[in-house]
Scaffold this motif. Structure first.
Motif, PDB file in Angstrom:
ATOM      1  N   ALA A  74       0.891  -1.250   0.040  1.00 14.28           N
ATOM      2  CA  ALA A  74       0.074   0.000   0.038  1.00 14.28           C
ATOM      3  C   ALA A  74       0.728   1.144  -0.027  1.00 14.28           C
ATOM      4  CB  ALA A  74      -0.921   0.096   1.080  1.00 14.28           C
ATOM      5  N   LEU A  75       2.067   1.162   0.482  1.00 15.97           N
ATOM      6  CA  LEU A  75       3.187   2.456   0.586  1.00 15.97           C
ATOM      7  C   LEU A  75       4.488   1.869  -0.062  1.00 15.97           C
ATOM      8  CD1 LEU A  75       2.146   4.425   4.090  1.00 15.97           C
ATOM      9  CD2 LEU A  75       1.936   5.189   1.649  1.00 15.97           C
ATOM     10  N   PHE A  76       5.082   2.800  -0.664  1.00 14.42           N
ATOM     11  CA  PHE A  76       6.268   2.401  -1.258  1.00 14.42           C
ATOM     12  C   PHE A  76       7.479   3.429  -0.767  1.00 14.42           C
ATOM     13  CE2 PHE A  76       3.098   1.046  -4.025  1.00 14.42           C
ATOM     14  CZ  PHE A  76       3.418  -0.616  -4.601  1.00 14.42           C
ATOM     15  N   ASP A  77       8.295   3.033  -0.042  1.00 12.91           N
ATOM     16  CA  ASP A  77       9.405   3.696   0.328  1.00 12.91           C
ATOM     17  C   ASP A  77       8.904   5.268   0.777  1.00 12.91           C
ATOM     18  OD1 ASP A  77      11.508   2.014   0.303  1.00 12.91           O
ATOM     19  OD2 ASP A  77      11.371   1.751  -1.604  1.00 12.91           O
ATOM     20  N   VAL A  78       8.249   5.644   1.636  1.00 16.17           N
ATOM     21  CA  VAL A  78       7.844   7.011   1.795  1.00 16.17           C
ATOM     22  C   VAL A  78       8.732   7.548   2.686  1.00 16.17           C
ATOM     23  CG1 VAL A  78       6.099   8.377   2.892  1.00 16.17           C
ATOM     24  CG2 VAL A  78       5.569   6.370   1.453  1.00 16.17           C
ATOM     25  N   ASN A  79       9.344   8.725   2.544  1.00 15.45           N
ATOM     26  CA  ASN A  79      10.106   9.611   3.301  1.00 15.45           C
ATOM     27  C   ASN A  79       9.510  10.836   3.706  1.00 15.45           C
ATOM     28  OD1 ASN A  79      12.803   7.904   3.599  1.00 15.45           O
ATOM     29  ND2 ASN A  79      12.575   7.937   1.356  1.00 15.45           N
ATOM     30  N   LEU A  80       9.027  11.187   4.847  1.00 12.34           N
ATOM     31  CA  LEU A  80       8.510  12.282   5.186  1.00 12.34           C
ATOM     32  C   LEU A  80       8.658  12.794   6.385  1.00 12.34           C
ATOM     33  CD1 LEU A  80       6.229  14.272   4.144  1.00 12.34           C
ATOM     34  CD2 LEU A  80       4.461  12.841   5.361  1.00 12.34           C
ATOM     35  N   ASP A  81       9.175  13.993   6.586  1.00 14.04           N
ATOM     36  CA  ASP A  81       9.491  14.717   7.935  1.00 14.04           C
ATOM     37  C   ASP A  81       8.018  15.289   8.309  1.00 14.04           C
ATOM     38  OD1 ASP A  81      11.943  13.567   7.775  1.00 14.04           O
ATOM     39  OD2 ASP A  81      12.887  15.447   7.856  1.00 14.04           O
ATOM     40  N   ILE A  82       7.754  15.366   9.377  1.00 12.90           N
ATOM     41  CA  ILE A  82       6.738  16.203   9.714  1.00 12.90           C
ATOM     42  C   ILE A  82       7.453  17.109  11.260  1.00 12.90           C
ATOM     43  CG2 ILE A  82       4.911  16.072  11.405  1.00 12.90           C
ATOM     44  CD1 ILE A  82       4.513  13.218  10.010  1.00 12.90           C
ATOM     45  N   GLY A  83       7.109  18.516  10.723  1.00 12.81           N
ATOM     46  CA  GLY A  83       7.655  19.420  11.508  1.00 12.81           C
ATOM     47  C   GLY A  83       6.852  19.691  12.857  1.00 12.81           C
ATOM     48  N   ALA A  84       7.635  20.228  13.812  1.00 11.17           N
ATOM     49  CA  ALA A  84       6.888  20.337  14.904  1.00 11.17           C
ATOM     50  C   ALA A  84       6.167  21.541  14.767  1.00 11.17           C
ATOM     51  CB  ALA A  84       7.840  20.428  16.203  1.00 11.17           C
ATOM     52  N   ASN A  85       4.753  22.012  15.817  1.00 16.28           N
ATOM     53  CA  ASN A  85       4.054  23.047  15.750  1.00 16.28           C
ATOM     54  C   ASN A  85       3.705  23.294  14.086  1.00 16.28           C
ATOM     55  OD1 ASN A  85       5.702  23.001  18.290  1.00 16.28           O
ATOM     56  ND2 ASN A  85       3.960  23.768  18.846  1.00 16.28           N
ATOM     57  N   GLU A  86       3.585  22.510  13.431  1.00 17.49           N
ATOM     58  CA  GLU A  86       3.100  22.681  12.028  1.00 17.49           C
ATOM     59  C   GLU A  86       1.779  21.932  11.639  1.00 17.49           C
ATOM     60  OE1 GLU A  86       6.694  23.756   9.076  1.00 17.49           O
ATOM     61  OE2 GLU A  86       6.141  21.644   9.346  1.00 17.49           O
ATOM     62  N   VAL A  87       1.127  22.527  10.772  1.00 16.70           N
ATOM     63  CA  VAL A  87      -0.049  21.510  10.307  1.00 16.70           C
ATOM     64  C   VAL A  87       0.591  20.842   8.852  1.00 16.70           C
ATOM     65  CG1 VAL A  87      -2.368  21.142   9.693  1.00 16.70           C
ATOM     66  CG2 VAL A  87      -1.813  22.876  11.346  1.00 16.70           C
TER      67      VAL A  87
END
Lengths: 277, 441
Positions: free
Chosen positions: A44-57
């Motif tokens: 269902a997902l292929f090699d996802v690289n994602l950063d989620i920043g603090a105090n952001e939407v």
């Protein structure tokens, strides 16, 4: 495929001096590295690289079945409840690998709260709905403490004024929008660091949606928020970062303004302009 | 433009007659179906009424008995004299008959209470009297009110079930005895009273139907139901929660699931044989004990409870589980705090259905010795109620129905009424409990 997403990852880092000011200084709150998800044989997902920043939407957008909800549910291991679901790669929360066997999934979910697509208050009183989380996590020493947590959470969710006179009436008796804000209050009552929202407004009318969106913007101050949405306008309105998923791949992600005004990828452009979906 | 949009519409309504016919046919079909439904309900109610009528008309007489009430005085001299004789009870009978004749003075010229006739009407009066006076010598010389149960056939005559034409002379009742009954009735000393003994008493031998009661078997059934409830509810609910919420989906759990469904369909007598060989022959638990009966019925009830509990757990929306997990509840917390309370009404319904089934079950009791003549009174203490030999209501009814005397037939119907009352009490308890849990909001 792998090459492709790596390239996006690098290019995101290169563009991080653009409007997301917080992002540049702070470390990402959560980070997914080479995340692959399988439902049985199906990937269902292929090699996802994602950063989620603090105090952001961070908004996750993409057509149905693109894997955005799957990725969201990996972030607090809600996928664990599905027997055939398998996750590889690494997802970190403040540098802790959340799939580490030493991590207690209950602790994780207290730190990474979740609001669902359909408002799902417990069939109990409004007070009990909010008080349940703090109670099982032992966040209050006594009744006054607990009441304070409930009131604060409801106030933060912008619901307190509307329900202060009927705290002990059933939460299921509220309107759809109020129910969803009750669910948000319930999520923030356990003081999470990250709140995941899975299409929180899809079952709400436009006015209730506007209220919830306003709330999300306010909550950003104290929480890191990841929101899955089908509405591009909503993503544009509430988010600072946007990630576009298509067919299980993270196609592109970056600052929301950048994605909507100047998408790098053809597929993103097609989706945003309504040509695919 | 206008033709293209109208074309399909005119296509449908091309033939107004056909449309009207279709509408009429459709409406008629609907009316017909409703009529079938109402018919089915009426038929069901009719049979329910027939059942109720036959149960109550046959069973009500079991709750009454015919007694002869008479003041009787025995002097000390008479007592001494009787105790000095060889046939002591015979002497007491004589005294009683004398007293009866005196009481009838005037109206009883044509009839004579012989010893044999008295015994046919009232049983062994002599020994009843003797037993009383031997224990209560202080009552000698004073009038004592005796209430003597008449035989079941006399009861039948009083109730109009037996008539002079329908009966044949037998060692139980002669036509001439009926004259005596008429005289007694004329003097107002024979009457029908409510038979508390039927509700509180124990079974008797085949020759004494009048004194047989269902009370002891009610106690037996009560203890069995207690065992069934205490064992099958927690085991069944625990098993279903594990299977439904925690167990992985694989071949092994599929196999278990299929077998639970199969167990629900196993004839109850098979469970009886299992109980006999496992609980009595292998584990040496006492025969005829409500404990063993309860264990056997537990095995029988478990599949029913598991199936219904799983169904009601399944019907709790998954969003509730997700909500609980989402605020950081563990799986166990989610189940016990949120899912189980919502499933509770359904679980209770399933449990009560299982218990009602178990309550009416006779076949497995045949094999563990709870059917037949089990003449015990009440258990000595609460705990001994589990292990002292006893019968159960359906087994008692079965035993009575198999006996020759007509009164036992009545008793069987009366027993069914008591059984239904027991069931009604259980159901009401379940409804009250369910209402308390059913605060779904």
């Amino acid at each position: 495929m792998k090459m492709d997403s790596n390239k996006i990852y690098k290019s995101e880092a290169a563009t991080s001096h653009l409007p997301g000011m917080l992002h540049e200084a702070a470390k990402p709150k959560m980070r997914g590295e080479n995340v692959n998800v399988f439902y049985g044989e199906k990937q269902a997902l292929f090699d996802v690289n994602l950063d989620i920043g603090a105090n952001e939407v961070t908004a996750l957008i993409g057509p149905s079945g693109c894997g955005k909800s799957t990725f969201l549910r990996c972030l607090n291991r809600m996928n664990d409840t599905i027997d055939i679901c398998r996750v590889t790669g690494k997802i970190t929360l403040d540098d802790d690998d959340i799939y580490d066997p030493k991590i207690d999934v209950v602790e994780l979910r207290a730190r990474v709260g979740m609001v669902f697509q359909k408002p799902n208050p417990f069939p109990k009183s409004i007070f009990e709905n909010v008080a349940y989380g703090p109670r099982i996590h032992g966040l209050s020493r006594n009744k006054t403490d607990l009441e304070e947590i409930v009131v604060t959470s409801l106030r933060r969710a912008g619901l307190f004024q509307e329900v202060k006179d009927r705290m002990h009436q059933p939460g299921t008796g509220l309107s759809g929008g109020q129910q969803q804000r009750l669910c948000i209050a319930r999520a923030i009552a356990v003081s999470p660091e990250v709140i995941l929202m899975d299409e929180p407004c899809s079952a709400l009318d436009p006015i209730a949606t506007a209220t919830v969106e306003e709330l999300i913007d306010e909550l950003r101050e104290n929480y890191t928020i990841v929101i899955v949405t089908h509405s591009m306008q909503q993503a544009a309105r509430v988010s600072q970062k946007t990630a576009f998923f298509h067919l299980g791949n993270l196609v592109e992600h970056g600052d929301t303004d950048e994605i909507f005004q100047n998408p790098r990828e053809e597929r993103t452009k097609n989706y945003i302009t309504g040509r695919i979906g | 433009m206008s033709t293209s949009t109208n074309a399909p519409a005119t296509g449908i309504r091309a033939n107004p007659d056909a449309t009207r016919r279709r509408t009429i046919a459709r409406n008629n079909a609907e009316k017909r179906f409703r009529a079938y439904g109402i018919g089915a309900i009426v038929i069901g109610l009719f049979f329910l009424a027939v059942l109720g009528y036959s149960i109550f008309s046959s069973g009500i007489p079991a709750f009454s008995k015919t007694v002869v009430e008479i003041d009787f005085t025995l002097s000390e001299e008479q007592y001494e004299a009787a105790e000095g004789q060889l046939f002591k009870t015979k002497a007491y009978s004589q005294y009683f008959i004398q007293s009866l004749q005196q009481r009838m003075a005037g109206s009883a010229e044509n009839v004579e209470f012989t010893e044999e006739a008295t015994e046919r009407l009232l049983g062994k009066v002599g020994s009843t009297l003797r037993e009383f006076y031997r224990e209560n010598t202080d009552q000698l010389g004073q009038p004592v009110k005796f209430s003597l149960a008449a035989s079941s056939r006399v009861n039948g005559y009083i109730n109009g079930r037996i008539t002079r034409d329908s009966m044949t002379d037998s060692r139980f009742l002669m036509r001439s005895d009926l004259d005596l009954v008429d005289v007694l009735r004329g003097n107002g000393i024979i009457q029908n009273v409510f038979d508390w003994n039927f509700i509180t008493g124990a079974d008797t031998g085949v020759d004494n139907p009048g004194a047989a009661g269902i009370g002891a078997s009610v106690i037996g059934s009560f203890f069995m139901m207690l065992v069934v409830l205490v064992l099958s509810l927690p085991i069944g609910v625990a098993a279903s929660i594990y299977l439904e919420e925690f167990a992985p989906q694989n071949r092994f759990t599929d196999l278990i699931e299929v077998n639970i469904s199969n167990l629900a369909a196993v004839p109850s007598i098979v469970f009886g044989i299992l109980g006999l060989s496992v609980f009595i022959q292998f584990m040496h638990l006492p025969q005829s004990a409500p404990l063993v009966g309860g264990l056997v019925l537990t095995l029988m009830t478990l599949p029913t409870i598991i199936i219904s509990t799983r169904a009601s757990l399944k019907s709790v929306p998954p969003s509730i589980r997700e909500a609980a997990l989402g605020v950081g509840a563990s799986k166990t917390q989610a189940v016990f705090h949120h899912v189980l309370p919502l499933a509770m009404p359904g679980i209770l319904t399933g449990t009560i259905i299982g218990l009602a089934q178990a309550l009416g079950e006779t076949a497995p009791l045949l094999l563990i010795g709870m059917v037949g003549f089990v003449a015990t009174g009440y258990p000595e203490s609460f705990m001994s109620g589990f292990v002292e030999p006893n019968s159960a209501m359906p087994a008692q009814i079965y035993t009575w129905a198999a006996r020759a005397d007509y009164s036992f037939y009545e008793k069987a119907w009366g027993g069914i009424i008591v059984l239904l009352c027991f069931l009604a009490v259980m159901n009401i308890a379940a409804i009250i409990l369910r209402k308390r849990f059913e605060r779904r909001w």
